[in-house]
Design an enzyme around this catalytic site. Sequence first.
Site, PDB file in Angstrom:
ATOM      1  N   HIS A  60      33.181  44.585  44.715  1.00  8.23           N
ATOM      2  CA  HIS A  60      33.710  45.621  43.813  1.00  8.23           C
ATOM      3  C   HIS A  60      33.050  45.507  42.450  1.00  8.23           C
ATOM      4  CE1 HIS A  60      36.431  48.820  42.814  1.00  8.23           C
ATOM      5  NE2 HIS A  60      36.892  48.166  41.759  1.00  8.23           N
ATOM      6  N   GLN A  65      30.423  49.059  33.129  1.00 11.31           N
ATOM      7  CA  GLN A  65      31.426  48.404  32.308  1.00 11.31           C
ATOM      8  C   GLN A  65      30.956  47.064  31.745  1.00 11.31           C
ATOM      9  OE1 GLN A  65      35.316  48.416  34.193  1.00 11.31           O
ATOM     10  NE2 GLN A  65      35.181  50.593  34.659  1.00 11.31           N
ATOM     11  N   ARG A  86      41.993  51.424  29.508  1.00 13.89           N
ATOM     12  CA  ARG A  86      41.330  52.522  30.187  1.00 13.89           C
ATOM     13  C   ARG A  86      40.841  53.576  29.191  1.00 13.89           C
ATOM     14  NH1 ARG A  86      43.958  56.699  34.584  1.00 13.89           N
ATOM     15  NH2 ARG A  86      45.014  57.392  32.681  1.00 13.89           N
ATOM     16  N   TYR A 125      31.441  55.896  39.823  1.00 16.29           N
ATOM     17  CA  TYR A 125      32.129  57.143  39.500  1.00 16.29           C
ATOM     18  C   TYR A 125      31.609  57.827  38.250  1.00 16.29           C
ATOM     19  CZ  TYR A 125      35.124  54.044  36.598  1.00 16.29           C
ATOM     20  OH  TYR A 125      35.607  53.115  35.705  1.00 16.29           O
ATOM     21  N   HIS A 239      40.851  52.016  45.242  1.00 15.56           N
ATOM     22  CA  HIS A 239      41.773  51.297  44.362  1.00 15.56           C
ATOM     23  C   HIS A 239      43.195  51.597  44.834  1.00 15.56           C
ATOM     24  CE1 HIS A 239      38.695  51.889  40.887  1.00 15.56           C
ATOM     25  NE2 HIS A 239      38.631  50.633  41.260  1.00 15.56           N
ATOM     26  N   GLU A 242      47.234  48.679  42.057  1.00 16.31           N
ATOM     27  CA  GLU A 242      46.756  47.727  41.056  1.00 16.31           C
ATOM     28  C   GLU A 242      47.796  47.479  39.972  1.00 16.31           C
ATOM     29  OE1 GLU A 242      43.041  47.114  37.883  1.00 16.31           O
ATOM     30  OE2 GLU A 242      43.190  48.963  39.050  1.00 16.31           O
ATOM     31  N   HIS A 276      42.204  45.506  44.950  1.00  8.99           N
ATOM     32  CA  HIS A 276      43.320  44.957  44.178  1.00  8.99           C
ATOM     33  C   HIS A 276      44.554  44.792  45.061  1.00  8.99           C
ATOM     34  CE1 HIS A 276      40.817  45.370  40.704  1.00  8.99           C
ATOM     35  NE2 HIS A 276      40.856  46.697  40.720  1.00  8.99           N
ATOM     36  N   ASP A 327      34.197  43.520  39.456  1.00  7.62           N
ATOM     37  CA  ASP A 327      34.875  44.692  38.923  1.00  7.62           C
ATOM     38  C   ASP A 327      34.339  45.107  37.561  1.00  7.62           C
ATOM     39  OD1 ASP A 327      36.631  46.726  38.374  1.00  7.62           O
ATOM     40  OD2 ASP A 327      38.440  45.600  38.782  1.00  7.62           O
TER      41      ASP A 327
END
Length: 463
Positions: A60, A65, A86, A125, A239, A242, A276, A327
Amino acid sequence: MSNANRLWAADALLPGGWARGVTLAWDEQGRLTDVRAGTEPAPGVATAKGPLLPGMPNLHSHAFQRGFCGLTEYRGEAADSFWSWRERMYRCAARLDPGQAETIATWLYAEMLEAGYTHVCEFHYLHHDKDGRPYADAPEMAMALLRAAARAGIGMTLLPVLYQTGNFGGAAPHAGQRRFLHDTEAMMRLLETLKPLCDAQGARLGLAPHSLRAVPPASLRDALAGLDALDPTAPVHIHIAEQVKEVEDCIVWSGLPPVRWLLENVAVGPRWCLVHATHMRADEARDAARTGAVAGLCPTTEANLGDGFFDMAHWREEGGMWGIGSDSHSTVNAAEELQWLEYGLRLTTRQRNVMAENAHPHVATAMTLAAVAGGARASGRPLAGMAPGQQADFVELDPGHIALAGLDARDMLSAHVFGSHRTSAIRTVWVGGVPRVRDGRHSLREAAMTAFVRVRRALAAET
């Protein structure tokens, strides 16, 4: 077969456990053709200086990020949470262009290789231009990731993300999500375009419905049918469960928590990775484990975001498979993900060596084998360790590292996971039989790091 495609190791962690005197042989496609224990080093065959481990799949990743890690570690409101993080992530995502995304991913993938990851499942994404309009060449962002993986030499499972709504019940998407959005037909066109491109690179293509809150039931059904028409064995990652708020919102919407809703409405099976799955009831954990789906655990990110701990006890009761991912990449270190997973379980159970097994009482050995097996299934690739037919992905530990020196192979692995103090104890990394890391360093390290720092500086200036 050429001796260039052979390697001998005094110790190697095979799928069944540790073995002595192991000779590996692989073909020109990078597949293992022979794995033989109890051998002596043959003339002209390279000899590993340290023990060999199977390459670890990273199941993942959100590559972009990595570009803002460290830039969200301040309190921005009375009670920071995943949801406030977020919003900051959206601000970063809104600024990146394809060139910057490729720069970040190239450095990240080199980091992953140095850290013992040999394959990455990219949960992708960030699809569109900054204003949310598709690029003239629709897969431009995906191609940036494929180029980065090819340049770094890491294996890739590309998982384009289907994202349509802002919450359960068809809520309108957030302005910060505009770069993520596809209708189902557009996603199918994207997959059809990417399939030959992935095949040409030896990458695997799958699909990632982002979450139940982002993909309505009808779209989920249609997207899975479209994927089946393209490749009925393609991996599916999602996902799920989570955050507590996500679970509560799903119950308000459907009367069921998300894992239970998924199990009752979709044919979940071994091609699925439930990323998750932190907040499951015991019955959900048991029933989901029985499907053969893989639990995608990202312990350092789950800690960074305040997610919570996975219900490993009920998952293991049913023989559930699991793997690890980095992640959001607050940490890029396969051994540290295993350490955090075990330590989280020690804190919650007040016991030690929780993840040890009867066949493998050394917990680092047991966890490595389990994470490789689960990661291979989630990747949809033959990555399940050093065995004929599997890809020639393996990692050599550095026997001269201060944490490992003087120990036997099993204890070297234990020290690598639990005693290396965040410094790498990895010497060499092979992907498909090709050395990508030598003496602990990737060949792209300096150039990729310099380019990454330039991009991160620009992001930090705007944060």
